[in-house]
Design a protein around this motif. Sequence first.
Motif, PDB file in Angstrom:
ATOM      1  N   VAL A  41      -8.708  -1.955  12.687  1.00 28.09           N
ATOM      2  CA  VAL A  41      -7.879  -0.914  11.906  1.00 28.09           C
ATOM      3  C   VAL A  41      -6.238  -0.993  11.897  1.00 28.09           C
ATOM      4  O   VAL A  41      -5.523  -0.926  11.098  1.00 28.09           O
ATOM      5  N   ALA A  42      -5.813  -1.362  13.312  1.00 30.80           N
ATOM      6  CA  ALA A  42      -4.449  -1.592  13.435  1.00 30.80           C
ATOM      7  C   ALA A  42      -3.829  -2.889  12.639  1.00 30.80           C
ATOM      8  O   ALA A  42      -2.893  -2.703  11.912  1.00 30.80           O
ATOM      9  N   LEU A  45      -3.704  -1.469   8.883  1.00 31.20           N
ATOM     10  CA  LEU A  45      -2.667  -0.510   8.789  1.00 31.20           C
ATOM     11  C   LEU A  45      -1.326  -1.204   8.659  1.00 31.20           C
ATOM     12  O   LEU A  45      -0.489  -1.076   7.786  1.00 31.20           O
ATOM     13  N   VAL A  46      -1.167  -2.261   9.564  1.00 34.70           N
ATOM     14  CA  VAL A  46       0.199  -3.012   9.543  1.00 34.70           C
ATOM     15  C   VAL A  46       0.460  -3.956   8.342  1.00 34.70           C
ATOM     16  O   VAL A  46       1.372  -3.890   7.648  1.00 34.70           O
ATOM     17  N   THR A  49       0.855  -1.559   4.983  1.00 34.85           N
ATOM     18  CA  THR A  49       2.227  -1.044   4.965  1.00 34.85           C
ATOM     19  C   THR A  49       3.145  -2.025   4.860  1.00 34.85           C
ATOM     20  O   THR A  49       4.286  -1.631   4.131  1.00 34.85           O
ATOM     21  N   ALA A  84      -7.003  -5.104   2.767  1.00 41.89           N
ATOM     22  CA  ALA A  84      -7.520  -3.834   2.456  1.00 41.89           C
ATOM     23  C   ALA A  84      -8.889  -3.917   1.923  1.00 41.89           C
ATOM     24  O   ALA A  84      -9.808  -2.952   2.368  1.00 41.89           O
TER      25      ALA A  84
END
Length: 376
Positions: A41-42, A45-46, A49, A84
Motif C-alpha cells: 500500500v505504501a 501511494l508513493v 502520488t 495502480a
Amino acid sequence: MGGCAMRTDTNISSGPEGNATGITAFSMPSWQLALWATAYVALVLVAVTGNATVIWIILAHQRMRTVTNYFIINLALADLCMAAFNAAFNFIYASHNIWYFGRAFCYFQNLFPITVTFVSIYSMTAIAADRYMAIVHPFQPRLSALSTKAVIAGIWLVALALAFPQCFYSTITVDQGATKCVVAWPEDSGGKTLLLYHLVVIALIYFLPLVVMFVAYSVIGLTLWRRAIPRHQAHGANLRHLTAKKKFVKAMVLVVVTFAVCWLPYHLYFILGSFQEDIYYHKFIQQVYLALFWLAMSSTMYNPIIYCCLNRRFRSGFRLAFWCCPWVTPTQEDKMELTHTPSLSIRVNRCHTKDTLFMTGDITPSEATNGQAGGP
C-alpha cells in the motif's frame, strides 16, 4: 516483467491446494499478510502520488513542455499505471493464490504489465537517444512535437503487440475449488514456446534497452566532461547550460540504474524457474516472490524522488503541488522557476558564433524557454 507474475502463480497452483473454503496451501498468517499489505500500500501511494505530480508539473507549465519532458510524462504514466493496476492486484493474487477479479481482468492483467514495462524502459531509451542527439550531434535536426507524439504512440503499439500472446492464451481455471488466472500456452515438447517467449520478452524489455542506454550515456558523458568552455565564457550562460546538462544526465543515469537494479532479481527469478520449475512447489517461494515483486514494483516510485532531489525545477514543482502540507513552504522563486521566460539574450547568445552554438546548440527555440539545456 510484470506479466510474468501470472506464471509464478500458475506454477504455485500446481502445488497442494485447499478446498472451496478459500484457504490454500499458500495462505499466510494474518500478521504476515498485514506487513506485506502495508509495504505494498505504501508503494502504491508513493508511486501514484509522485508520478501524478510529475505529470502535472510538466503539463501545467508551458516552460516544462519539451521533447525530453514528454518522454518523462510517458515514463511517469507507465509507472503510475503499473503501480495502480498491477502491484495491488498481483499482490492480492500472490498472497493467497486465488483469483477474485474475473475473466476480463485476467486478460488485462496478462496484457498490461508487460505493456507498461516496455513503455517505461523504452521511454528511458528515447530520452537517452534524444540527449545523445542533442549533446553529441547538436547540429542535427531535433524531434518535433508531432514526431515525439508519433514515437510515443509507436512505443505503446509495439508494447501491446509484444504482450498480446500472453493475453491471448490467458484463461480462468478452477483447481481443487480455487479459481486461477493462468496462461495456458500451447502444448509443445519441453515447453520451448513458453521459454522462448519469456527469453525474448526479457531481452527486449530489459537487456537490449539497457545496453543501448549504457552506450548512449557513456558517449554523452565523455562528450560533456571533455567539453571545454572558452575562458571568456567561463562564468556565462554556456557554463550554466553545461552544468545543467551534466546534472540532467546524472539524474537520468540514476533513473536507469535504479530500474536495472530493481528488476534484475525478478527477471533472474523467472529465468531460473524456466529451467528448474520444481522451485515453484516450495511454500517459501511465495515469500521470495513477494519480496522480488515488491522490489520490481518499487522502481515505479523512485523516479519522482530522483527528479525532486536532483532537479531544481521539479523541486519547485513539488513544493507548489504540496503547498497545503504544513512542512512545505513554496516561495515566489518556485513560481518563477516554472513560469518565468528567459531573456532574449540567451537565444542571441546561442546564435552568435559557431563555437557558442556548439556549446548551447542542444537547446531548440522551444526548449530555450525551459532554461535547463533540454532537461526538465
